[in-house]
Design a protein around this motif. Structure first.
Motif, PDB file in Angstrom:
ATOM      1  N   PHE A 133       4.733  10.303  -1.351  1.00 22.44           N
ATOM      2  CA  PHE A 133       3.621   9.469  -0.902  1.00 22.44           C
ATOM      3  C   PHE A 133       2.685   9.230  -2.073  1.00 22.44           C
ATOM      4  N   VAL A 134       2.388   7.932  -2.332  1.00 20.24           N
ATOM      5  CA  VAL A 134       1.574   7.587  -3.511  1.00 20.24           C
ATOM      6  C   VAL A 134       0.266   6.902  -3.119  1.00 20.24           C
ATOM      7  N   GLY A 135      -0.261   7.220  -1.928  1.00 22.52           N
ATOM      8  CA  GLY A 135      -1.541   6.658  -1.515  1.00 22.52           C
ATOM      9  C   GLY A 135      -1.506   5.146  -1.478  1.00 22.52           C
ATOM     10  N   TYR A 136      -2.488   4.537  -2.132  1.00 26.30           N
ATOM     11  CA  TYR A 136      -2.564   3.074  -2.193  1.00 26.30           C
ATOM     12  C   TYR A 136      -1.684   2.492  -3.302  1.00 26.30           C
ATOM     13  N   GLY A 137      -1.119   3.351  -4.136  1.00 28.42           N
ATOM     14  CA  GLY A 137      -0.269   2.853  -5.213  1.00 28.42           C
ATOM     15  C   GLY A 137      -1.029   2.142  -6.304  1.00 28.42           C
ATOM     16  N   ILE A 138      -2.317   2.384  -6.384  1.00 25.22           N
ATOM     17  CA  ILE A 138      -3.159   1.703  -7.376  1.00 25.22           C
ATOM     18  C   ILE A 138      -3.064   2.446  -8.721  1.00 25.22           C
ATOM     19  N   GLN A 139      -2.955   1.654  -9.787  1.00 18.83           N
ATOM     20  CA  GLN A 139      -2.890   2.220 -11.135  1.00 18.83           C
ATOM     21  C   GLN A 139      -3.984   1.573 -11.980  1.00 18.83           C
ATOM     22  N   ASP A 140      -5.175   2.118 -11.852  1.00 17.40           N
ATOM     23  CA  ASP A 140      -6.339   1.586 -12.557  1.00 17.40           C
ATOM     24  C   ASP A 140      -7.071   2.749 -13.189  1.00 17.40           C
ATOM     25  N   GLU A 161      -1.978  -2.197   1.649  1.00 16.00           N
ATOM     26  CA  GLU A 161      -3.127  -3.049   1.954  1.00 16.00           C
ATOM     27  C   GLU A 161      -4.393  -2.217   1.783  1.00 16.00           C
ATOM     28  N   GLY A 162      -5.489  -2.897   1.527  1.00 14.74           N
ATOM     29  CA  GLY A 162      -6.755  -2.200   1.354  1.00 14.74           C
ATOM     30  C   GLY A 162      -6.821  -1.429   0.047  1.00 14.74           C
ATOM     31  N   ALA A 203       6.810   0.433   2.115  1.00 12.41           N
ATOM     32  CA  ALA A 203       5.459  -0.117   2.125  1.00 12.41           C
ATOM     33  C   ALA A 203       4.991  -0.241   3.570  1.00 12.41           C
ATOM     34  N   THR A 204       3.740   0.125   3.817  1.00 14.52           N
ATOM     35  CA  THR A 204       3.261   0.081   5.195  1.00 14.52           C
ATOM     36  C   THR A 204       1.864  -0.509   5.264  1.00 14.52           C
ATOM     37  N   GLY A 205       1.497  -0.917   6.459  1.00 18.16           N
ATOM     38  CA  GLY A 205       0.196  -1.512   6.722  1.00 18.16           C
ATOM     39  C   GLY A 205       0.254  -2.285   8.023  1.00 18.16           C
ATOM     40  N   ASP A 206      -0.907  -2.713   8.500  1.00 15.99           N
ATOM     41  CA  ASP A 206      -0.955  -3.469   9.757  1.00 15.99           C
ATOM     42  C   ASP A 206      -0.192  -4.785   9.657  1.00 15.99           C
ATOM     43  N   TYR A 207      -0.067  -5.327   8.451  1.00 18.26           N
ATOM     44  CA  TYR A 207       0.630  -6.597   8.268  1.00 18.26           C
ATOM     45  C   TYR A 207       2.088  -6.525   8.734  1.00 18.26           C
ATOM     46  N   VAL A 208       2.675  -5.321   8.704  1.00 17.66           N
ATOM     47  CA  VAL A 208       4.074  -5.185   9.106  1.00 17.66           C
ATOM     48  C   VAL A 208       4.224  -5.500  10.590  1.00 17.66           C
ATOM     49  N   ASP A 209       3.398  -4.868  11.418  1.00 20.84           N
ATOM     50  CA  ASP A 209       3.451  -5.148  12.859  1.00 20.84           C
ATOM     51  C   ASP A 209       3.098  -6.598  13.151  1.00 20.84           C
ATOM     52  N   GLN A 210       2.126  -7.141  12.408  1.00 17.07           N
ATOM     53  CA  GLN A 210       1.708  -8.524  12.631  1.00 17.07           C
ATOM     54  C   GLN A 210       2.854  -9.489  12.334  1.00 17.07           C
ATOM     55  N   GLN A 262      -6.125   9.180   7.910  1.00 16.67           N
ATOM     56  CA  GLN A 262      -6.685  10.201   7.023  1.00 16.67           C
ATOM     57  C   GLN A 262      -6.476   9.841   5.559  1.00 16.67           C
ATOM     58  N   GLN A 263      -5.294   9.313   5.241  1.00 21.69           N
ATOM     59  CA  GLN A 263      -4.990   8.990   3.850  1.00 21.69           C
ATOM     60  C   GLN A 263      -5.731   7.739   3.375  1.00 21.69           C
ATOM     61  N   LYS A 264      -6.022   6.829   4.271  1.00 17.66           N
ATOM     62  CA  LYS A 264      -6.811   5.655   3.879  1.00 17.66           C
ATOM     63  C   LYS A 264      -8.216   6.077   3.461  1.00 17.66           C
ATOM     64  N   SER A 265      -8.751   7.084   4.133  1.00 12.80           N
ATOM     65  CA  SER A 265     -10.107   7.548   3.821  1.00 12.80           C
ATOM     66  C   SER A 265     -10.136   8.432   2.590  1.00 12.80           C
ATOM     67  N   ASN A 266      -9.096   9.237   2.436  1.00 14.32           N
ATOM     68  CA  ASN A 266      -9.078  10.195   1.321  1.00 14.32           C
ATOM     69  C   ASN A 266      -7.662  10.294   0.776  1.00 14.32           C
ATOM     70  N   PRO A 267      -7.204   9.292   0.027  1.00 17.31           N
ATOM     71  CA  PRO A 267      -5.798   9.253  -0.390  1.00 17.31           C
ATOM     72  C   PRO A 267      -5.448  10.357  -1.373  1.00 17.31           C
ATOM     73  N   ALA A 268      -4.232  10.858  -1.196  1.00 18.64           N
ATOM     74  CA  ALA A 268      -3.701  11.869  -2.110  1.00 18.64           C
ATOM     75  C   ALA A 268      -2.264  11.495  -2.434  1.00 18.64           C
ATOM     76  N   THR A 269      -1.688  12.234  -3.370  1.00 20.21           N
ATOM     77  CA  THR A 269      -0.290  12.015  -3.740  1.00 20.21           C
ATOM     78  C   THR A 269       0.464  13.319  -3.530  1.00 20.21           C
ATOM     79  N   PHE A 270       1.586  13.258  -2.800  1.00 20.56           N
ATOM     80  CA  PHE A 270       2.313  14.487  -2.502  1.00 20.56           C
ATOM     81  C   PHE A 270       3.743  14.165  -2.087  1.00 20.56           C
ATOM     82  N   SER A 271       4.570  15.179  -2.093  1.00 19.16           N
ATOM     83  CA  SER A 271       5.967  15.064  -1.691  1.00 19.16           C
ATOM     84  C   SER A 271       6.102  15.465  -0.223  1.00 19.16           C
ATOM     85  N   ILE A 272       6.957  14.715   0.486  1.00 15.80           N
ATOM     86  CA  ILE A 272       7.199  14.984   1.907  1.00 15.80           C
ATOM     87  C   ILE A 272       8.657  15.401   2.066  1.00 15.80           C
ATOM     88  N   PRO A 273       8.909  16.623   2.521  1.00 15.47           N
ATOM     89  CA  PRO A 273      10.306  17.070   2.670  1.00 15.47           C
ATOM     90  C   PRO A 273      10.955  16.451   3.908  1.00 15.47           C
TER      91      PRO A 273
END
Length: 522
Positions: A133-140, A161-162, A203-210, A262-273
């Motif tokens: 999981f790479v949060g928002y994927g932003i590289q700035d 998104e966001g 990739a995920t976000g509300d746009y997928v369901d829309q 939770q991750q939108k408010s406080n994004p982190a990067t971690f591995s999911i088994p």
């Protein structure tokens, strides 16, 4: 305003007298009156019914429609001009992205329901024992979700998104209420992630369901082209981008006892088994749908051909059973072709047949890129140099948004003088004499953003230098939805539009000179 209204009102008797002064041909009127609401309704109610399944290309409903058209042509007595057949097979190739398997944590998920894929890579298999999981994927420099992280050959999950914000609601990247480019561009973060060569991006976000709610299984229906005879499947080895629903994303994140919110408010990067198994990629399928042709032979000018067309295909039926009736698009134009074929045939039986031959065509695969008409002009049954005009009916049964609260007595006439000033003159004279509708030329404006002149079957004929007309009742909210149904058709106006096309065709087919080609408008 009142003065202009009074002036217009006083002009009505004058204009009406000019219209009436146009001399009607009683023979034309006799046969035009064979075009009725009852016969139009009978055809269209059937063609737009569930039994025809939306007349989809490569589907049973499309095949059933083609046979129905051929049966009607035969019943009228039209000749079968394709070596004794009414069918001109159109060789098609369907390129689609097929997902044979997509499993996460042992649960199978469905393409077009739980996710949809963006990719053009060749068929491949994918395995992973964990997802990064790479949060928002932003590289700035102000916020970097991928700092010191190598995602090469990894499956990554990103919020697409966001962007992260501070306690005041300001973008952490811009430091203000203005969104950063990472948030304003849907593609930037995915494009930057792809540069790091992951195995797959989730990739995920509300746009997928829309998107899935709006387009459903059409997102995964593939694209069509004319078959070029090449069996090779083109494709790359770029990582696929799988757009997954927030529900599925939350199921994955639950393995680490967290959620998207939770991750939108406080994004982190971690591995999911969690295990992922997938098999998917681009495939090619070859199929054939026919153009349906019926010929009414002319007399002294029978070697010259007037083509009357309307595409019979629509969006078909989806795997979940949703079907698209396409009553207006283009059941209405298909019925127009049938009705004009019947009417002109009756005239010929009475010794009033056309001087030029009339070729009636129900065209295949228009919705897939004008493919039926493209195939015909590249493989004409009659020489294109002898084809004097193409008359196209595509959606002639509704009242569009522009006219809904105004004048319903109209037709959009598109492209009449793009190649021939004579075609426009003939149409205007026929309308003034017989049908007295508003001829709306709004779509002829080269600056019109819809560019509808280029988006229906007549255009392939026009590209070959054949004067062409496109008759169209306009766009409406039910365009390409399951709500394009028969009950919304304005049958009196649909028949009136058929009558205009009848009179225009009659004049083109019987005049001494073929249409001039004296224009080249954009």
């Amino acid at each position: 305003m009142i003065k202009n209204w009074i002036t217009a009102f006083l002009l009505v008797p004058v204009l009406h007298s000019c219209v009436v002064a146009q001399r009607q041909d009683s023979v034309q009127v006799k046969y035009a009156d064979l075009l009725t609401v009852e016969t139009a309704r009978e055809h269209l109610t059937l063609l737009a019914s569930p039994s025809f399944e939306g007349r989809g290309t490569g589907q049973q409903g499309g095949e059933k429609t083609a046979h129905y058209l051929a049966e009607q042509f035969a019943s009228y007595g039209l000749k079968a001009p394709v070596d004794g057949s009414y069918f001109q097979p159109v060789d098609l190739a369907k390129i689609s992205y097929q997902v044979q398997q997509f499993m996460i944590n042992g649960t199978a998920y469905e393409n077009g329901l739980d996710f949809f894929v963006q990719g053009d890579h060749k068929k491949n298999t994918y395995y992973a024992d964990d997802i990064i999981f790479v949060g928002y994927g932003i590289q700035d420099k102000k916020h970097n979700d991928l700092a010191n992280l190598d995602i090469r050959d990894k499956v990554v999950l990103v919020i697409n998104e966001g962007e992260p914000k501070d306690a005041n609601g300001h973008s952490i990247v811009t430091g203000s209420t203005k969104m950063s480019e990472w948030a304003s561009s849907r593609f930037k973060r995915v494009q930057e992630l792809l540069k790091k060569n992951p195995k797959m991006i989730l990739a995920t976000g509300d746009y997928v369901d829309q998107n899935m709610e709006r387009f459903g299984k059409r997102l995964v229906s593939g694209r069509f082209s004319l078959d070029d005879g090449n069996d090779d499947v083109s494709g790359t080895f770029k990582p696929p981008v799988v757009n997954i629903s927030p529900k599925l994303a939350n199921e994955i994140l639950a393995k680490r006892k967290t959620s998207l919110e939770q991750q939108k408010s406080n994004p982190a990067t971690f591995s999911i088994p969690i295990k992922l198994e997938a098999e998917m990629g681009v495939t090619k399928e070859k199929l054939t749908d026919p153009n349906v042709l019926g010929l009414l032979e002319g007399s002294d000018l029978k070697n010259e051909i007037v083509v009357i067309v309307g595409h019979y295909d629509h969006d078909g039926i989806l795997p979940d059973g949703t079907f698209f009736p396409g009553a207006d698009d283009n059941g209405s134009g298909t019925v127009g072709v049938l009705e004009l074929a019947r009417t002109f045939t009756e005239a010929k039986k009475d010794g009033k047949g056309p001087r030029r031959s009339l070729l009636f065509i129900g065209l295949a695969a228009e919705e897939k890129g004008l493919l039926g008409s493209k195939f015909y002009v590249e493989n004409p049954i009659f020489p294109l140099e002898n084809t004097v005009a193409c008359i196209n009916m595509d959606m002639i049964g509704r009242i569009d948004d522009k006219h809904l609260n105004g004048n319903h007595n109209y037709i959009h006439a598109i492209g009449l003088d793009k190649l021939s000033s004579t075609l426009k003159q003939i149409t205007e004279t026929a309308n003034n004499t017989y049908t007295q509708m508003e001829l709306d030329y709004m779509y002829d404006d080269p600056k019109d953003p819809m560019r509808l002149y280029y988006r229906s079957d007549h255009y392939n004929f026009a590209e070959k230098g054949i004067p062409s007309a496109f008759f169209f009742s306009g766009l409406h909210p039910h365009y390409h939805t399951p709500e394009d149904t028969v009950d919304k058709i304005d049958f009196p106006m649909m028949v009136k539009r058929e009558k205009l096309v009848f009179h225009v065709t009659w004049e083109i087919a019987n005049r001494d000179k073929r249409l001039s080609v004296d224009s080249n408008k954009e």
